[in-house]
Design a protein around this motif. Structure first.
Motif, PDB file in Angstrom:
ATOM      1  N   LEU A  62       7.625 -37.652  12.683  1.00 40.10           N
ATOM      2  CA  LEU A  62       6.700 -38.581  12.028  1.00 40.10           C
ATOM      3  C   LEU A  62       5.826 -37.874  10.996  1.00 40.10           C
ATOM      4  CD1 LEU A  62       5.248 -41.061  14.677  1.00 40.10           C
ATOM      5  CD2 LEU A  62       6.430 -41.631  12.554  1.00 40.10           C
ATOM      6  N   VAL A  63       5.204 -36.768  11.392  1.00 45.36           N
ATOM      7  CA  VAL A  63       4.289 -36.065  10.495  1.00 45.36           C
ATOM      8  C   VAL A  63       5.023 -35.614   9.234  1.00 45.36           C
ATOM      9  CG1 VAL A  63       2.782 -34.062  10.248  1.00 45.36           C
ATOM     10  CG2 VAL A  63       2.810 -35.322  12.393  1.00 45.36           C
ATOM     11  N   CYS A  64       6.176 -34.995   9.411  1.00 41.48           N
ATOM     12  CA  CYS A  64       6.928 -34.485   8.248  1.00 41.48           C
ATOM     13  C   CYS A  64       7.541 -35.627   7.433  1.00 41.48           C
ATOM     14  CB  CYS A  64       8.020 -33.529   8.718  1.00 41.48           C
ATOM     15  SG  CYS A  64       7.408 -32.023   9.496  1.00 41.48           S
ATOM     16  N   GLY A  65       8.018 -36.676   8.128  1.00 37.81           N
ATOM     17  CA  GLY A  65       8.635 -37.788   7.418  1.00 37.81           C
ATOM     18  C   GLY A  65       7.668 -38.561   6.559  1.00 37.81           C
ATOM     19  N   LEU A  66       6.417 -38.698   7.018  1.00 40.30           N
ATOM     20  CA  LEU A  66       5.409 -39.407   6.225  1.00 40.30           C
ATOM     21  C   LEU A  66       4.889 -38.566   5.070  1.00 40.30           C
ATOM     22  CD1 LEU A  66       3.369 -41.085   9.113  1.00 40.30           C
ATOM     23  CD2 LEU A  66       4.985 -42.189   7.549  1.00 40.30           C
ATOM     24  N   CYS A  67       4.943 -37.250   5.219  1.00 40.27           N
ATOM     25  CA  CYS A  67       4.427 -36.353   4.178  1.00 40.27           C
ATOM     26  C   CYS A  67       5.462 -36.092   3.080  1.00 40.27           C
ATOM     27  CB  CYS A  67       4.007 -35.036   4.824  1.00 40.27           C
ATOM     28  SG  CYS A  67       3.113 -33.912   3.743  1.00 40.27           S
ATOM     29  N   TRP A  94      23.581 -39.534  -6.936  1.00 33.15           N
ATOM     30  CA  TRP A  94      23.168 -39.398  -5.539  1.00 33.15           C
ATOM     31  C   TRP A  94      21.659 -39.549  -5.400  1.00 33.15           C
ATOM     32  CZ3 TRP A  94      25.807 -39.507  -1.137  1.00 33.15           C
ATOM     33  CH2 TRP A  94      27.180 -39.315  -1.192  1.00 33.15           C
ATOM     34  N   MET A  95      20.917 -39.170  -6.423  1.00 32.24           N
ATOM     35  CA  MET A  95      19.471 -39.336  -6.385  1.00 32.24           C
ATOM     36  C   MET A  95      19.116 -40.820  -6.349  1.00 32.24           C
ATOM     37  SD  MET A  95      16.627 -37.639  -8.925  1.00 32.24           S
ATOM     38  CE  MET A  95      17.306 -36.002  -8.636  1.00 32.24           C
ATOM     39  N   SER A  96      19.878 -41.618  -7.073  1.00 33.01           N
ATOM     40  CA  SER A  96      19.639 -43.053  -7.074  1.00 33.01           C
ATOM     41  C   SER A  96      19.953 -43.650  -5.700  1.00 33.01           C
ATOM     42  CB  SER A  96      20.506 -43.720  -8.149  1.00 33.01           C
ATOM     43  OG  SER A  96      20.170 -45.081  -8.294  1.00 33.01           O
ATOM     44  N   TRP A  97      21.014 -43.203  -5.071  1.00 35.16           N
ATOM     45  CA  TRP A  97      21.322 -43.649  -3.722  1.00 35.16           C
ATOM     46  C   TRP A  97      20.225 -43.230  -2.743  1.00 35.16           C
ATOM     47  CZ3 TRP A  97      24.650 -47.178  -2.231  1.00 35.16           C
ATOM     48  CH2 TRP A  97      25.780 -47.444  -3.014  1.00 35.16           C
ATOM     49  N   GLY A  98      19.704 -42.028  -2.946  1.00 38.18           N
ATOM     50  CA  GLY A  98      18.661 -41.530  -2.058  1.00 38.18           C
ATOM     51  C   GLY A  98      17.427 -42.410  -2.034  1.00 38.18           C
ATOM     52  N   ALA A  99      17.122 -43.064  -3.154  1.00 37.24           N
ATOM     53  CA  ALA A  99      15.969 -43.952  -3.198  1.00 37.24           C
ATOM     54  C   ALA A  99      16.105 -45.104  -2.212  1.00 37.24           C
ATOM     55  CB  ALA A  99      15.789 -44.497  -4.618  1.00 37.24           C
ATOM     56  N   ILE A 102      16.142 -43.282   1.814  1.00 42.82           N
ATOM     57  CA  ILE A 102      14.859 -42.853   2.377  1.00 42.82           C
ATOM     58  C   ILE A 102      14.136 -43.998   3.097  1.00 42.82           C
ATOM     59  CG2 ILE A 102      12.561 -41.954   1.826  1.00 42.82           C
ATOM     60  CD1 ILE A 102      13.865 -40.386  -0.455  1.00 42.82           C
ATOM     61  N   PRO A 103      14.015 -45.206   2.491  1.00 42.13           N
ATOM     62  CA  PRO A 103      13.355 -46.301   3.225  1.00 42.13           C
ATOM     63  C   PRO A 103      14.090 -46.685   4.510  1.00 42.13           C
ATOM     64  CG  PRO A 103      13.458 -46.796   0.884  1.00 42.13           C
ATOM     65  CD  PRO A 103      14.319 -45.588   1.104  1.00 42.13           C
ATOM     66  N   VAL A 104      15.427 -46.591   4.507  1.00 42.98           N
ATOM     67  CA  VAL A 104      16.171 -46.898   5.729  1.00 42.98           C
ATOM     68  C   VAL A 104      15.771 -45.941   6.841  1.00 42.98           C
ATOM     69  CG1 VAL A 104      18.461 -46.950   6.789  1.00 42.98           C
ATOM     70  CG2 VAL A 104      18.129 -47.904   4.503  1.00 42.98           C
ATOM     71  N   TYR A 105      15.718 -44.644   6.501  1.00 41.99           N
ATOM     72  CA  TYR A 105      15.360 -43.660   7.514  1.00 41.99           C
ATOM     73  C   TYR A 105      13.914 -43.813   7.976  1.00 41.99           C
ATOM     74  CZ  TYR A 105      13.900 -39.257   9.560  1.00 41.99           C
ATOM     75  OH  TYR A 105      13.346 -38.315  10.391  1.00 41.99           O
ATOM     76  N   LEU A 106      12.981 -43.884   7.018  1.00 44.17           N
ATOM     77  CA  LEU A 106      11.568 -43.956   7.389  1.00 44.17           C
ATOM     78  C   LEU A 106      11.249 -45.264   8.106  1.00 44.17           C
ATOM     79  CD1 LEU A 106       9.740 -42.398   4.311  1.00 44.17           C
ATOM     80  CD2 LEU A 106      10.259 -41.354   6.524  1.00 44.17           C
ATOM     81  N   GLY A 107      11.855 -46.371   7.675  1.00 45.68           N
ATOM     82  CA  GLY A 107      11.631 -47.640   8.364  1.00 45.68           C
ATOM     83  C   GLY A 107      12.126 -47.584   9.802  1.00 45.68           C
ATOM     84  N   GLY A 108      13.336 -47.047   9.993  1.00 47.60           N
ATOM     85  CA  GLY A 108      13.866 -46.908  11.339  1.00 47.60           C
ATOM     86  C   GLY A 108      13.050 -45.942  12.175  1.00 47.60           C
ATOM     87  N   LEU A 109      12.584 -44.849  11.557  1.00 47.65           N
ATOM     88  CA  LEU A 109      11.785 -43.866  12.278  1.00 47.65           C
ATOM     89  C   LEU A 109      10.460 -44.461  12.750  1.00 47.65           C
ATOM     90  CD1 LEU A 109      11.366 -40.889  13.162  1.00 47.65           C
ATOM     91  CD2 LEU A 109      10.339 -40.480  10.912  1.00 47.65           C
ATOM     92  N   ALA A 156      17.421 -45.510  12.637  1.00 47.84           N
ATOM     93  CA  ALA A 156      16.884 -44.239  12.149  1.00 47.84           C
ATOM     94  C   ALA A 156      17.966 -43.173  12.088  1.00 47.84           C
ATOM     95  CB  ALA A 156      15.737 -43.783  13.055  1.00 47.84           C
ATOM     96  N   PHE A 157      18.881 -43.177  13.050  1.00 49.45           N
ATOM     97  CA  PHE A 157      19.978 -42.202  13.061  1.00 49.45           C
ATOM     98  C   PHE A 157      20.879 -42.388  11.844  1.00 49.45           C
ATOM     99  CE2 PHE A 157      24.294 -40.945  14.350  1.00 49.45           C
ATOM    100  CZ  PHE A 157      24.066 -39.614  14.696  1.00 49.45           C
ATOM    101  N   THR A 158      21.180 -43.645  11.534  1.00 48.81           N
ATOM    102  CA  THR A 158      21.985 -43.924  10.330  1.00 48.81           C
ATOM    103  C   THR A 158      21.266 -43.437   9.081  1.00 48.81           C
ATOM    104  OG1 THR A 158      22.925 -45.877  11.401  1.00 48.81           O
ATOM    105  CG2 THR A 158      23.123 -45.739   9.008  1.00 48.81           C
ATOM    106  N   GLY A 159      19.959 -43.743   8.988  1.00 48.30           N
ATOM    107  CA  GLY A 159      19.193 -43.277   7.841  1.00 48.30           C
ATOM    108  C   GLY A 159      19.107 -41.763   7.778  1.00 48.30           C
ATOM    109  N   ALA A 160      18.970 -41.101   8.939  1.00 43.24           N
ATOM    110  CA  ALA A 160      18.887 -39.639   8.968  1.00 43.24           C
ATOM    111  C   ALA A 160      20.165 -39.007   8.443  1.00 43.24           C
ATOM    112  CB  ALA A 160      18.595 -39.167  10.387  1.00 43.24           C
ATOM    113  N   LEU A 161      21.321 -39.542   8.868  1.00 46.70           N
ATOM    114  CA  LEU A 161      22.591 -39.001   8.386  1.00 46.70           C
ATOM    115  C   LEU A 161      22.746 -39.222   6.881  1.00 46.70           C
ATOM    116  CD1 LEU A 161      25.159 -39.948  11.188  1.00 46.70           C
ATOM    117  CD2 LEU A 161      23.922 -37.804  10.828  1.00 46.70           C
ATOM    118  N   LEU A 162      22.317 -40.384   6.397  1.00 45.69           N
ATOM    119  CA  LEU A 162      22.409 -40.661   4.965  1.00 45.69           C
ATOM    120  C   LEU A 162      21.486 -39.739   4.161  1.00 45.69           C
ATOM    121  CD1 LEU A 162      22.519 -44.566   5.012  1.00 45.69           C
ATOM    122  CD2 LEU A 162      24.415 -43.004   4.509  1.00 45.69           C
TER     123      LEU A 162
END
Length: 367
Positions: A62-67, A94-99, A102-109, A156-162
């Motif tokens: 959480l701390v690292c993901g929010l920062c 890939w940078m465009s995909w990353g945008a 990131i919300p998928v991972y952080l939202g799931g987290l 969150a796991f799906t977002g983390a892998l992405l």
């Protein structure tokens, strides 16, 4: 008309493309998804003895993901540019995909953390205190929801892998820099992120004053195996370069091998990784030193790839020299990110005290 003059290009001055802000982002987001993966055995799979480690790891995630996104926005030079990724989506980037990843991972987290920590928040609210009303509001009943927790963890796991995929591949696709354009780079980022997440979890476990040696031992053993995987991946990279089986690895090795600085950096990285693995295996009780060494190894790998990779000239001979500036694009930026990280850590541990996170098998709310 022919020109008899000879045009000689002595040098070309250019700014660093990937600033220390990028190093901080890749470091923090790596620690976040690495620590998230460490949380799964205790919080989702319910493996005995991993509950406390899972909560510590989730706090680290959480701390690292929010920062991390703050460092990423700063690296865009003009933070308002972030919405361009959504307004003008580029499928080939890939940078465009990353945008979107990131919300998928952080939202799931965030959803996963809320469901995992609700019982603890409810206990905090029941015991009273200055922040009890906020804890009561966040707990929202305080009951466990196993199915919801698993669903949020899967998101969150799906977002983390992405996120792990795009952060590795977006660097690897840069063909103009052989050191970056190596197929093993995404795997190296992933393994060192997992090792860093384990190291940070170890530090949080020691900060909580945990008196359960089993938790420290399990984390230390996992870190030792992760560092062994880091060494094996590095050895494979070196063998591919020396043997010539992979031309791109051979070219990358040929670029850095003649440099005394690069030789020293390689030896330092190997020594730090070996020392971390040995300490984690032989002296698991040295959680502070082991955790700091693991974080150092994860940071050093990214700094060497990003900043060190830009010191290798695309054209010309020799090596460029980079000096870390004092301003916002250097030391001040690093200190500012560290300050934000510390603020988030204090805020979260105010609502979720470390000594409670370190308990094995906490009581359910209302029990």
């Amino acid at each position: 008309m022919m020109n008899a003059d000879i045009v000689e290009i002595v040098n070309v001055a250019r700014e660093v493309a990937w600033l220390p802000w990028a190093v901080q982002y890749f470091f923090l987001i790596g620690l976040s998804y690495g620590a998230f993966l460490v949380s799964l055995p205790g919080l989702v799979w319910r493996r005995p003895g991993w509950e406390a480690a899972g909560r510590m790891a989730l706090l680290a995630a959480l701390v690292c993901g929010l920062c991390a996104p703050v460092a990423l926005l700063a690296d865009l030079h003009q933070p308002g540019r972030f919405w361009h990724f959504y307004a003008w989506f580029t499928p080939s980037s890939w940078m465009s995909w990353g945008a979107f990843f990131i919300p998928v991972y952080l939202g799931g987290l965030l959803l996963y953390a809320w469901l995992a920590f609700r019982p603890l928040l409810a206990r905090h609210a029941a015991e009273g205190g200055r922040f009890a009303p906020l804890a009561r509001w966040l707990a929202y009943g305080g009951l466990e929801c196993p199915r919801g927790l698993v669903a949020a963890a899967l998101l969150a796991f799906t977002g983390a892998l992405l996120v792990a995929l795009y952060t590795g591949v977006e660097v690897m696709v840069v063909r103009s820099r052989p050191l970056w354009h190596t197929p093993l780079l995404p795997l190296q980022f992933f393994i060192t992120a997992l090792a860093g997440g384990l190291g940070l979890t170890l530090l949080f476990n020691r900060a909580a004053g945990s008196r359960t040696p089993g938790t420290t031992l399990r984390l230390a053993r996992a870190l030792a195996w992760a560092q062994a995987a880091v060494l094996l991946t590095g050895l494979l990279w070196l063998l591919l370069g020396l043997s010539g089986i992979s031309p791109i690895h051979a070219q990358a090795l040929a670029e850095v091998a003649p440099s005394a600085n690069w030789q020293f950096t390689a030896l330092w990285a190997i020594a730090a990784t070996v020392a971390t693995g040995v300490l984690a295996w032989k002296r698991p009780g040295s959680g502070v030193l082991t955790g700091l060494l693991a974080l150092h190894s994860a940071w050093m790998m990214r700094w060497t790839i990003f900043i060190g990779g830009q010191e290798l000239p695309k054209t010309g001979a020799g090596y460029y020299s980079y000096q870390l500036p004092l301003g916002p694009e250097g030391w001040l930026g690093i200190l500012g990110t560290a300050g934000l990280w510390l603020f988030l850590y204090i805020a979260l541990t105010t609502l979720l005290p470390l000594h409670r996170l370190g308990e094995q098998g906490p009581r359910r709310a209302g029990a």
